[in-house]
Design an enzyme around this catalytic site. Structure first.
Site, mmCIF file in Angstrom:
data_model
loop_
_atom_site.group_PDB
_atom_site.id
_atom_site.type_symbol
_atom_site.label_atom_id
_atom_site.label_comp_id
_atom_site.label_asym_id
_atom_site.label_seq_id
_atom_site.Cartn_x
_atom_site.Cartn_y
_atom_site.Cartn_z
ATOM 1 N N ALA A 56 1.167 -1.302 0.035
ATOM 2 C CA ALA A 56 -0.064 0.076 -0.143
ATOM 3 C C ALA A 56 0.822 1.499 -0.325
ATOM 4 C CB ALA A 56 -1.187 0.023 0.923
ATOM 5 N N GLY A 96 1.069 -5.111 1.023
ATOM 6 C CA GLY A 96 -0.014 -5.628 -0.343
ATOM 7 C C GLY A 96 0.067 -6.126 -1.325
ATOM 8 N N GLU A 147 -0.365 -9.370 -0.526
ATOM 9 C CA GLU A 147 -1.700 -9.969 -0.404
ATOM 10 C C GLU A 147 -2.426 -9.773 -2.279
ATOM 11 O OE1 GLU A 147 -1.820 -6.464 2.839
ATOM 12 O OE2 GLU A 147 -2.667 -7.813 4.131
ATOM 13 N N GLU A 191 4.043 -5.579 7.421
ATOM 14 C CA GLU A 191 3.575 -4.120 7.933
ATOM 15 C C GLU A 191 3.390 -4.454 9.437
ATOM 16 O OE1 GLU A 191 1.845 -6.514 5.608
ATOM 17 O OE2 GLU A 191 0.520 -6.077 4.488
#
Ligand code: 3H9
Length: 727
Positions: free
Chosen positions: A91, A130, A133, A153
């Protein structure tokens, strides 16, 4: 309204050709996501320098391109890859704390997973956060030989928030998922393949390999990670794994919420259906995102990267080639510095005055390496290679052709000046002469040479082979080339170099002085060393000031204090406690006693009757009536003067930014990352509150507590240190 019909999304559709300014570099951005049709395989490429983060433009691009490819009758399968050195860093951290613009990452990921055509991710470089992910929501994962993947994270005080806690256990099993998510460290391609995260490693052109793979699976029904649960069986059969894990991580995770939140979320992958688990993950992610812990750790991430921004130095500043180095002084500090250079493959001469001192220095280095080998953290062959890079030499001759000399002799100004006068005569023109002084005037040291522009401070922290910090002290005449080279050397030896100005104690030790001063006063007034240490430990420091002194050796400070005695103002309160402890031959752990007692071979501090008596005597001598001191007073009196001094350092320009001070305290003094550093911590408390307390202590304890004008100004304007722009 769906994301494609969202006016904000339409606006962001135009972002693709923006010109982005990052430091002094300018990127011409192309489409953040583009599609190429390769004989029925749609190859989508994320191209968003520097790290293909999943900001709105990339999310929007992925959403549209996947949608278009899925709707295109000519396309049989979809490959997603990344341009540049890595697939995707996750992200976009810069968007955190701002309103989310649709499509969010979960919407993008859901649309990929829902595709009826197989989607294959081709991971080049790294897939983090992310990025992993997103990869796990694709139906297949192929990766280049050197690829890595991870869920970092937790290092930002977060948990994975786009399915990582639910999909990773389904692919890799619960134990491996816990290790990756709670540890936050990336794993390499071979391990990811072994765990079942990667389906194939491609040796050769990654995109060609991914297309070949796509052609193999093009007719198959998509294989969705959410539907797989064979790897969950192990966790279901052994629910105690979570209890054990929490116990195992308790010491490392002291004071943190995110590592526990990670375990909690992974546990839901076993106890709840996939969609419910995702909801729980979302809730916990949002809770973590708004925590001080995450704000602090995101601040640390950004501050670490900003320290390299130094006025007058940029990527174009020429640097001096550093091939041969020398360290002058083979004591603990010099030896540690030499190890750093050797660890980075840089040949170093360790220079001492006689064979005996040299032998002692080399023995300590050998012993340090050997104990790392014994612990299994270094191969014997690596130790041999490193030792071979360190050449012990007696006499000044060995300094003549060094490109960089780092001086690490005793902390005495006359000695340092003499040494630099000698270096000036012996060293070749153009060599960098660096001093490892921790307090002394670098300008005065530079003035002892005919080349003050080539003199710089490189203040390492003890133990130098372990601590990541180097204060790079810019003298009045240090040239930009020399400064840039010193910064580059710090990076090369895996340190974090922070540029500071010349003042007594520079940044870190100048602030430490205020902290230690108050800690000793508190003990004179009624606290015990163990009470002060406990408050600091509970705050998150690895140990309090008294245990730290015992570990570092109390004699070092004693010597410095004796040196300063003649110039110390008589009207200033001065604690004699530490001097008295030293007068009894108690220098800390190394003498079996300091502020605490120690049993042979054991580093655990034991409260000392002898010291308790000494403290009572001292309070009596000073006519101080001892009182109960609250933990809150200890916290304020230790940290607020330190923060106040940090503000003075900023207004004097001795540190460039509050974030630089934070990085110094995190990497040199063990300040807990979940507090973000002292200046960031001050902002979380509120400068108005800190100022009020400082004024209260000023009234009670006098001028040493006078608030810095910067603190007064920022508090008055309702601002924090984060608002300080250098003016
Ligand atoms: C996440 O993914 C949450 C999800 O689970 C859920 C969402 C709903 N965003 O470190 P470098 C910038 S959380 C924006 O010097 P390196 C960085 O600031 C994210 N920017 O290079 C720097 O900018 P500048 C989880 C980012 O080669 C530039 O890129 N991911 C991001 O030494 C170069 O960085 C992470 O925690 C980002 N995500 O290391 C990964 N990442 O030049 C964090 C970097 O202006 N990133 N930048 O200062 C890293 O660990 C390293 O940057 C990386 C490259 C290993 C990728």
């Amino acid at each position: 309204m769906g994301p494609l019909g969202d006016p904000a999304a339409l606006f962001f559709g135009d972002i693709s050709r923006l010109t982005l300014q990052r430091h002094s570099e300018t990127f011409e951005m192309s489409e953040p996501v583009s599609t190429q049709n390769r004989d029925g395989i749609a190859v989508l490429t994320i191209d968003s320098p520097p790290v293909n983060a999943l900001g709105i433009a990339v999310r929007q691009g992925l959403f549209e391109n996947v949608h278009n490819a899925a709707a295109n009758g000519d396309v049989r399968a979809i490959v997603i890859t990344g341009a540049g050195r890595l697939f995707c860093a996750g992200a976009d951290i810069r968007e955190f704390g701002k309103p989310m613009i649709s499509p969010d990452l979960n919407e993008v990921i859901d649309s990929i997973e829902a595709s009826d055509k197989p989607v294959i991710v081709a991971i080049n470089g790294m897939a983090l956060g992310g990025g992993l992910e997103l990869s796990m929501a694709c139906h297949y994962r192929v990766a280049s030989l050197g690829a890595q993947c991870g869920q970092p994270e937790v290092k930002l005080g977060l948990i994975p928030g786009a399915g990582g806690t639910q999909r990773l256990p389904r692919l890799a099993g619960v134990a491996a998922a816990l290790d990756m998510i709670v540890g936050g460290l990336p794993i390499d391609a071979a391990r990811a393949h072994e765990l079942g995260i990667f389906d194939r490693i491609i040796d050769g052109d990654l995109v060609d390999g991914a297309i070949a793979f796509a052609n193999e699976v093009a007719g198959d029904p998509p294989r969705r990670t959410r539907d797989r649960d064979e790897k969950l069986a192990d966790g279901r059969d052994h629910p105690e794994i979570f209890v054990d894990y929490r116990k195992k991580m308790a010491r490392r995770a002291r004071g943190y919420r995110a590592p526990y939140a990670c375990v909690e979320a992974v546990e839901f992958s076993l106890t709840l259906p996939f969609d419910e688990g995702m909801k729980k993950e979302r809730e916990i992610f949002i809770e973590c995102m708004s925590s001080d812990e995450s704000k602090s750790m995101r601040h640390v991430f950004a501050a670490e990267r900003r320290v390299a921004d130094v006025p007058g130095v940029d990527k174009k500043t020429p640097q001096i080639d550093i091939a041969t180095t020398a360290v002058l002084g083979g004591g603990t500090m010099g030896g540690g510095i030499a190890m750093n250079l050797a660890n980075a493959g840089i040949p170093v001469r360790l220079v001492e005055v006689d064979e005996a001192a040299l032998g002692r220095g080399l023995d300590i280095i050998r012993g340090n390496y050997a104990s790392t080998v014994l612990k299994g953290r270094l191969a014997q062959s690596q130790m041999d290679e490193r030792m071979a890079l360190i050449t012990g030499v007696v006499g000044q001759g060995a300094l003549a052709d060094a490109d960089l000399v780092i001086e690490a002799v005793f902390e005495e100004i006359d000695l340092k000046k003499e040494v630099f006068g000698m270096l000036d005569k012996v060293c070749k023109p153009g060599a960098i002469l660096a001093t490892n002084t921790s307090t002394l005037d670098v300008n005065a040291i530079a003035a002892a040479t005919s080349r003050p522009d080539h003199v710089v401070g490189m203040h390492f922290f003890s133990p130098a082979n372990v601590m990541r910090l180097v204060e790079i002290v810019r003298g009045d005449k240090t040239s930009p080339e020399v400064l840039a080279t010193a910064m580059a050397v710090a990076k090369r030896i895996n340190k974090i170099g922070v540029v500071v100005g010349v003042c007594d104690g520079f940044v870190g030790n100048r602030m430490l002085h205020c902290y230690l001063r108050e800690a000793h006063f508190l003990v004179e007034e009624g606290a015990s060393p163990q009470q002060v240490d406990k408050v600091m430990f509970d705050f998150g420091l690895p140990m309090g000031p008294f245990a730290m002194g015992d570990l570092a050796g109390l004699d070092v400070g004693w010597r410095i204090r004796k040196g300063n005695a003649a110039t110390r103002p008589n009207d200033l309160r001065y604690s004699t406690l530490a001097d008295k402890v030293c007068e009894r031959g108690r220098f800390g752990q190394k003498t079996g006693g300091g502020f605490y007692d120690y049993e042979a071979g054991n580093r655990t501090p034991i409260p000392s009757k002898e010291i308790d008596d000494l403290i009572l005597e001292t309070s009596k001598e000073l006519n101080i009536e001892r009182r109960d001191i609250s933990d809150q007073e200890i916290l304020e009196r230790c940290f607020y003067p330190l923060i106040n001094e940090g503000a003075k350092i900023l207004e004097e320009g001795m540190a460039l930014r509050p974030g630089d001070i934070d990085i110094i305290w995190l990497n040199g003094y063990g300040f807990p990352p979940f507090r973000g550093g002292p200046m960031f911590y001050a902002d979380t408390v509120g400068l108005d509150k800190i100022l009020a307390a400082v004024r209260g202590y000023e009234a009670a304890h006098g001028d040493v507590w006078a608030p810095s004008p910067l603190l007064v100004r920022l508090a008055g304007e309702g601002k924090g240190f984060a608002d300080f722009d250098g003016s």
